[in-house]
Design a protein around this motif. Structure first.
Motif, PDB file in Angstrom:
ATOM      1  N   ILE A   1      37.005  43.476  32.705  1.00 46.04           N
ATOM      2  CA  ILE A   1      38.284  42.348  33.032  1.00 46.04           C
ATOM      3  C   ILE A   1      37.439  41.713  33.911  1.00 46.04           C
ATOM      4  N   CYS A   2      37.802  40.347  33.570  1.00 50.26           N
ATOM      5  CA  CYS A   2      37.057  39.016  34.058  1.00 50.26           C
ATOM      6  C   CYS A   2      36.893  39.698  36.006  1.00 50.26           C
ATOM      7  N   HIS A   3      36.112  39.168  36.495  1.00 51.51           N
ATOM      8  CA  HIS A   3      35.982  39.545  37.952  1.00 51.51           C
ATOM      9  C   HIS A   3      37.444  38.394  38.723  1.00 51.51           C
ATOM     10  N   VAL A   4      36.944  36.898  37.463  1.00 53.97           N
ATOM     11  CA  VAL A   4      37.325  35.448  37.967  1.00 53.97           C
ATOM     12  C   VAL A   4      39.062  35.427  37.751  1.00 53.97           C
ATOM     13  N   CYS A   5      39.618  35.668  36.508  1.00 55.46           N
ATOM     14  CA  CYS A   5      41.490  35.830  36.590  1.00 55.46           C
ATOM     15  C   CYS A   5      41.735  36.963  35.688  1.00 55.46           C
ATOM     16  N   LYS A   6      41.141  38.599  36.424  1.00 52.56           N
ATOM     17  CA  LYS A   6      41.610  39.490  36.314  1.00 52.56           C
ATOM     18  C   LYS A   6      41.977  39.768  34.703  1.00 52.56           C
TER      19      LYS A   6
ATOM     20  N   THR B   1      32.559  38.482  33.051  1.00 49.10           N
ATOM     21  CA  THR B   1      33.598  37.607  33.577  1.00 49.10           C
ATOM     22  C   THR B   1      33.652  37.427  31.650  1.00 49.10           C
ATOM     23  N   CYS B   2      34.984  36.565  31.674  1.00 45.78           N
ATOM     24  CA  CYS B   2      35.151  35.635  30.131  1.00 45.78           C
ATOM     25  C   CYS B   2      34.333  34.740  30.138  1.00 45.78           C
ATOM     26  N   GLN B   3      34.884  34.391  28.959  1.00 49.36           N
ATOM     27  CA  GLN B   3      34.066  33.103  28.544  1.00 49.36           C
ATOM     28  C   GLN B   3      34.418  32.200  29.379  1.00 49.36           C
ATOM     29  N   THR B   4      35.282  31.535  29.706  1.00 51.84           N
ATOM     30  CA  THR B   4      35.383  30.203  30.881  1.00 51.84           C
ATOM     31  C   THR B   4      35.328  30.217  31.888  1.00 51.84           C
ATOM     32  N   HIS B   5      35.251  31.895  32.284  1.00 50.41           N
ATOM     33  CA  HIS B   5      34.661  31.413  34.115  1.00 50.41           C
ATOM     34  C   HIS B   5      33.266  32.202  34.115  1.00 50.41           C
ATOM     35  N   MET B   6      31.887  32.284  32.716  1.00 53.04           N
ATOM     36  CA  MET B   6      30.935  32.772  32.971  1.00 53.04           C
ATOM     37  C   MET B   6      29.809  31.241  33.705  1.00 53.04           C
TER      38      MET B   6
HETATM   39 ZN   LIG Z   1      38.026  34.589  33.496  1.00 51.06          ZN
END
Ligand SMILES: [Zn+2]
Length: 119
Positions: free
Chosen positions: A93-98, A114-119
């Motif tokens: 689970i992405c820590h930023v956007c969940k 984090t997901c690809q968007t928030h890496m």
């Molecule tokens: Zn994210």
């Protein structure tokens, strides 16, 4: 998350953990007063007979070990944290956007938080 994918990722994490631990042991040792902490091992120096150049080399190598050790320790803790998250069903689970982290990203780095968007 797909069970099969999770099993693949767990195997990758466990294999990498072993690898990183082996590398850690080659440049450092566990701090006797804090088992969670690794400290760099100074190269053994024979101060009495060493000439000043050898002493300087030893210090350089110690500083090199410290830098490597820090990187390895960071990675070690990331992998440990990811394995812990798997146990708690909080893995991937992405820590930023969940949102769920992309499987391709996890396959490239199973310890990603984090997901690809928030890496
Ligand atoms: Zn994210």
């Amino acid at each position: 998350m797909d069970k099969k994918l999770q099993n693949t990722l767990r195997e990758k994490l466990e294999a990498e953990l072993k690898e990183v631990e082996k590398e850690l042991r080659s440049v450092g040792r566990i701090n006797p007063s804090n088992p969670k902490d690794w400290e760099a091992m100074p190269d053994r120096l024979d101060i009495v007979t060493a000439d000043p150049n050898e002493v300087a080399d030893g210090i350089e190598s110690y500083e090199g070990n410290t830098a490597i050790l820090k990187q390895l320790e960071t990675r070690y803790n990331e992998i440990k944290a990811a394995l812990q998250q798997m146990k708690n069903n909080g893995y991937g689970i992405c820590h930023v956007c969940k949102n769920v982290i992309e499987p391709a990203r996890l396959l490239a780095n199973p310890a990603a938080t984090t997901c690809q968007t928030h890496m």
